[in-house]
Design a protein around this motif. Structure first.
Motif, short mmCIF file in Angstrom:
data_model
loop_
_atom_site.label_atom_id
_atom_site.label_comp_id
_atom_site.label_asym_id
_atom_site.label_seq_id
_atom_site.Cartn_x
_atom_site.Cartn_y
_atom_site.Cartn_z
N LEU A 92 0.83 -1.21 0.00
CA LEU A 92 0.00 0.00 0.00
C LEU A 92 0.87 1.26 0.00
O LEU A 92 0.53 2.25 -0.67
N ILE A 93 1.95 1.23 0.75
CA ILE A 93 2.88 2.37 0.76
C ILE A 93 3.45 2.59 -0.63
O ILE A 93 3.51 3.72 -1.13
N ALA A 95 2.14 1.61 -3.50
CA ALA A 95 1.08 2.08 -4.39
C ALA A 95 0.81 3.56 -4.19
O ALA A 95 0.57 4.30 -5.15
N GLY A 96 0.88 4.02 -2.92
CA GLY A 96 0.69 5.44 -2.62
C GLY A 96 1.79 6.29 -3.22
O GLY A 96 1.53 7.36 -3.80
N ILE A 97 3.04 5.83 -3.09
CA ILE A 97 4.18 6.57 -3.64
C ILE A 97 4.08 6.66 -5.17
O ILE A 97 4.39 7.70 -5.76
N LYS A 98 3.62 5.59 -5.79
CA LYS A 98 3.50 5.55 -7.25
C LYS A 98 2.22 6.23 -7.75
O LYS A 98 1.99 6.31 -8.96
N GLY A 99 1.39 6.71 -6.81
CA GLY A 99 0.14 7.37 -7.20
C GLY A 99 -0.92 6.41 -7.70
O GLY A 99 -1.79 6.81 -8.50
N LYS A 100 -0.89 5.16 -7.23
CA LYS A 100 -1.83 4.14 -7.71
C LYS A 100 -2.81 3.69 -6.63
O LYS A 100 -3.51 2.69 -6.82
N ALA A 101 -2.86 4.39 -5.51
CA ALA A 101 -3.77 4.00 -4.43
C ALA A 101 -5.22 4.03 -4.90
O ALA A 101 -6.02 3.14 -4.58
N ILE A 230 -0.66 -7.14 -7.37
CA ILE A 230 0.12 -7.60 -6.22
C ILE A 230 -0.42 -6.99 -4.94
O ILE A 230 -0.52 -7.66 -3.90
N THR A 231 -0.78 -5.71 -4.99
CA THR A 231 -1.32 -5.04 -3.81
C THR A 231 -2.63 -5.69 -3.38
O THR A 231 -2.84 -5.95 -2.18
N ILE A 232 -3.51 -5.98 -4.35
CA ILE A 232 -4.77 -6.67 -4.04
C ILE A 232 -4.47 -8.02 -3.41
O ILE A 232 -5.09 -8.42 -2.42
N ARG A 233 -3.51 -8.72 -3.96
CA ARG A 233 -3.17 -10.06 -3.48
C ARG A 233 -2.68 -10.02 -2.04
O ARG A 233 -3.13 -10.79 -1.19
#
Length: 364
Positions: A92-93, A95-101, A230-233
């Motif tokens: 999640l961190i 994804a947040g850094i990459k702007g994909k949250a 991957i984040t969902i997983r």
């Protein structure tokens, strides 16, 4: 003169394109190999975390009144839950850094998102827990057994999705089975650790679940960003372990409150959580680089490169736990090392024709 110059420019452009493609392909192989190494460190750091803080009381002479069932199975599920939860936080961190949250939350209620959730439910609560329990019971010798998942995935792909299963792939499966029997033979001798055979049997459950997960997840990641997948997983795996599997084990042990109590104690044990945070980071990096490597060098070769964790897993456990941690029982007999390398070769044969590697080199 102009025609000659144009032809030379065209040839130079083709050569430059081939060089870029070759570099891209080789980088993909390096990334996929790195994912296998990180999987080895994830296994080692997680196991180390399960010897620190409150875990040392649960597994040591002071068992805090815990039953054999709780110590053997419930703590394995708890270790998997803590690791996957930490891995989910890292995902999640990132994804947040990459702007994909935002993309993560939007994808949850889509068809590929639901497919990834299904894959996570299979690979998380079931396979990851079986993997951890196997590690605790038999040591790092179970890691090459779990690497059977590509072979199982190939068989399931043939049964479920009518995918190709040719003679080369069947040969690779046979090699993997032979390697697994070589490893299994070390658990039936007089000097084998107590519970090693059962631990290896449980590891087969992990291999079966991950093989099925690979079939399912392949569909999901073909339609969404692999980093989101991957984040969902990881998030699904962490949450389902905590709110589904552990309460079930708690009921089987006679008290649902026991599972909640163990969870709070585990997350409150700082000396252990340091290593779980590290293992969760390694797990996330491993999965992330596996998907990235697959996209660069092809899923078949990427799977084979990631499958080198059948070697890196025991090696990292030996270094981290045996050498650095000073723990006994983390060295492997020579036959197990040979079988681990043989397993890597079998995975390569399943994934692709090994001769293609030399053809690519000749074509450069």
């Amino acid at each position: 003169m102009c025609e000659v110059t144009g032809a030379n420019a065209h040839m130079a452009a083709i050569a430059a394109k081939k060089k870029l493609s070759s570099q891209f392909f080789k980088k993909g192989i390096s990334i996929a190999l790195f994912s296998g190494l990180m999987y080895g460190f994830y296994s080692a750091f997680m196991t180390l975390g399960m010897t620190k803080g409150v875990w040392s009381d649960w597994n040591g002479a002071n068992t805090a009144g815990l039953s054999v069932f709780v110590i053997t199975y419930m703590l394995g599920a708890l270790g998997s839950a803590v690791n996957d939860s930490c891995s989910a936080v890292w995902a999640l961190i990132y994804a947040g850094i990459k702007g994909k949250a935002g993309d993560f939350f939007r994808c949850l209620n889509t068809t590929p998102g639901r497919v990834m959730i299904l894959a996570a439910l299979i690979g998380g609560p079931i396979s990851s827990t079986a993997y951890v329990i196997g590690l605790q019971m038999a040591g790092s010798i179970v890691i090459p057994i779990t690497a059977l998942c590509p072979a199982i995935g190939a068989i399931l792909g043939r049964i479920l999705f009518k995918q190709e299963l040719n003679k080369r792939m069947m040969l690779g499966i046979a090699i993997c089975v032979i390697a697994s029997f070589m490893i299994g033979s070390t658990s039936i001798g007089a000097d084998a650790p107590k519970g090693a055979f059962l631990g290896i049997c449980i590891a087969f459950i992990a291999a079966l679940g991950w093989g099925f997960e690979g079939c399912v997840a392949g569909y999901g990641t073909s339609m969404i960003d692999s980093e989101i997948g991957i984040t969902i997983r990881q998030v699904t795996s962490g949450i389902s372990n905590l709110i589904i599997l552990l309460p079930i084990f708690g009921m089987m042990a006679g008290s649902v409150k026991l599972s909640a109590n163990l969870v709070f104690q585990a997350f409150g044990s700082g000396s252990a959580m340091f290593w779980f945070a590290l293992s969760g980071l390694c797990a996330f990096i491993s999965y992330m680089n596996w998907y990235r490597g697959n996209s660069m060098c092809g899923a078949a070769l990427g799977m084979a490169c990631n499958g080198t964790y059948s070697f890196w897993g025991p090696f990292c456990c030996w270094i981290v736990l045996g050498v650095f941690g000073g723990m006994q029982g983390w060295s492997l007999p020579p036959i197990a090392w040979i079988a681990a390398v043989l397993m890597v070769f079998g995975i390569l044969v399943i994934s692709m024709n090994p001769m293609d590697l030399f053809k690519k080199k000749e074509a450069e």
